[in-house]
Design an enzyme around this catalytic site. Sequence first.
Site, PDB file in Angstrom:
ATOM      1  N   TYR A  63     -59.194  38.710 -27.251  1.00  0.00           N
ATOM      2  CA  TYR A  63     -58.881  37.585 -26.800  1.00  0.00           C
ATOM      3  C   TYR A  63     -59.702  36.495 -27.128  1.00  0.00           C
ATOM      4  O   TYR A  63     -60.919  36.477 -26.480  1.00  0.00           O
ATOM      5  CB  TYR A  63     -58.399  37.601 -25.507  1.00  0.00           C
ATOM      6  CG  TYR A  63     -57.333  38.657 -25.000  1.00  0.00           C
ATOM      7  CD1 TYR A  63     -56.619  39.089 -25.851  1.00  0.00           C
ATOM      8  CD2 TYR A  63     -57.326  38.880 -23.745  1.00  0.00           C
ATOM      9  CE1 TYR A  63     -55.596  40.311 -25.518  1.00  0.00           C
ATOM     10  CE2 TYR A  63     -56.482  40.159 -23.424  1.00  0.00           C
ATOM     11  CZ  TYR A  63     -55.570  40.705 -24.260  1.00  0.00           C
ATOM     12  OH  TYR A  63     -54.857  41.581 -23.743  1.00  0.00           O
ATOM     13  N   SER A 212     -47.339  41.645 -19.619  1.00  0.00           N
ATOM     14  CA  SER A 212     -46.067  40.740 -20.119  1.00  0.00           C
ATOM     15  C   SER A 212     -44.727  41.175 -19.529  1.00  0.00           C
ATOM     16  O   SER A 212     -43.816  41.584 -19.641  1.00  0.00           O
ATOM     17  CB  SER A 212     -45.730  41.087 -21.526  1.00  0.00           C
ATOM     18  OG  SER A 212     -46.442  40.447 -22.426  1.00  0.00           O
ATOM     19  N   PRO A 213     -44.960  41.336 -17.707  1.00  0.00           N
ATOM     20  CA  PRO A 213     -43.861  41.667 -16.776  1.00  0.00           C
ATOM     21  C   PRO A 213     -42.919  40.686 -16.815  1.00  0.00           C
ATOM     22  O   PRO A 213     -41.904  40.979 -16.175  1.00  0.00           O
ATOM     23  CB  PRO A 213     -44.695  42.062 -15.813  1.00  0.00           C
ATOM     24  CG  PRO A 213     -46.008  41.075 -15.660  1.00  0.00           C
ATOM     25  CD  PRO A 213     -46.349  40.949 -17.126  1.00  0.00           C
ATOM     26  N   LEU A 214     -43.072  39.486 -17.616  1.00  0.00           N
ATOM     27  CA  LEU A 214     -42.010  38.507 -17.547  1.00  0.00           C
ATOM     28  C   LEU A 214     -41.346  38.411 -18.822  1.00  0.00           C
ATOM     29  O   LEU A 214     -40.902  37.171 -19.053  1.00  0.00           O
ATOM     30  CB  LEU A 214     -42.599  37.252 -16.859  1.00  0.00           C
ATOM     31  CG  LEU A 214     -43.245  37.223 -15.549  1.00  0.00           C
ATOM     32  CD1 LEU A 214     -43.788  35.916 -14.977  1.00  0.00           C
ATOM     33  CD2 LEU A 214     -42.208  37.742 -14.538  1.00  0.00           C
ATOM     34  N   GLY A 215     -41.671  39.324 -19.554  1.00  0.00           N
ATOM     35  CA  GLY A 215     -40.854  39.342 -20.919  1.00  0.00           C
ATOM     36  C   GLY A 215     -41.429  38.256 -21.922  1.00  0.00           C
ATOM     37  O   GLY A 215     -40.852  37.539 -22.441  1.00  0.00           O
ATOM     38  N   GLY A 217     -42.550  35.623 -20.982  1.00  0.00           N
ATOM     39  CA  GLY A 217     -42.326  34.212 -20.261  1.00  0.00           C
ATOM     40  C   GLY A 217     -40.857  34.208 -20.221  1.00  0.00           C
ATOM     41  O   GLY A 217     -40.456  33.272 -19.612  1.00  0.00           O
TER      42      GLY A 217
END
Length: 334
Positions: A63, A212-215, A217
């Site tokens: 990153y 990325s647990p919120l797909g 975003g």
Amino acid sequence: MEIKQIALGSQGLVVPDIGLGCMGMTGFEEGHMYGPADEQEAIATIHRSLELGGNFLDTADLYGPLKNEQLIARAIAGKRKDFIIATKFGWEINDENKVTWAINGKKAYVKKALERSLKNLNTDYIDLYYMHRLDKNTPIEETVEAMGELVREGKVGYIGLSEVSSETVRRAHAVHPVTAVQSEYSLFERTVEERGVLNTLKELGIGFVAYSPLGRGFLSGQIKTLDDLPENDFRRAMPRFQGGHFDKNIELVKAIEAMAAEKQITSSQLALAWIMAKGIVPIPGTKRRKYLEQNIAATKIQLSEADLAQLESIVPLGTDTGAPYDEFGMGLND
């Protein structure tokens, strides 16, 4: 607000049941991963997380490259012992600090990457050190042996793997105990479940961390059209955000939002609570205090079996929401 502490894996690492993904806090080479970032607000977000009991930070040398670790070093200065730092290696970064886009799991590179991360994080140890992607040209045993040596030297507390198959997990774990596996996981992305990886981890006593647990975003409900993504946002290249997939996913999000509204919570909080109900540690990424506070508040939400069943009937296992990466990215997963 007290966050529950849970054992991540069975090797002794204890973490809050939600972590903080830091990737979006810095740009990436010439562009941004999730729109522009503000360093002061990012650092304030890390400090606020600590105040709320959220001291599990997730970064990687990729990153930036390297800039994200350096930002975290500035944020944790004088408070190193208060934080649990996870970082990753594997995407090869050359001596000019440029990403070569090769994956390198060779023993010499593992050591080199670790020394560079220690320097960038301004610390003498890393709590959890992950292999970011599998080097398909180097036996996993060689990579993990090198990681195990770093543990014995006291430079690394625990080791982890990212985006790997059950077979790779078993081979790695036989060389040195693996504490955690990190993969993308959300209501929109359940490949690890479909491929039996979660069952393997359970059997071996290895923890699971969901990035990325919120797909990406999507599950926040804030993306209604493609114009809601900045021009140079990397998500525009993902199948999930293209064509028919995009339209279908918007409909799924609407159904999730309706369920969240009945519970007087946000769709993000519902999506995170669903993951935590499974004993999985999500690491939602944010660079703003406002969203951090909402995410941490999700740790207090208790979902019943009926709630979980209702959510999973909206997005049943096997629903095609679009691949999480383009062809190149997908080819790098194990």
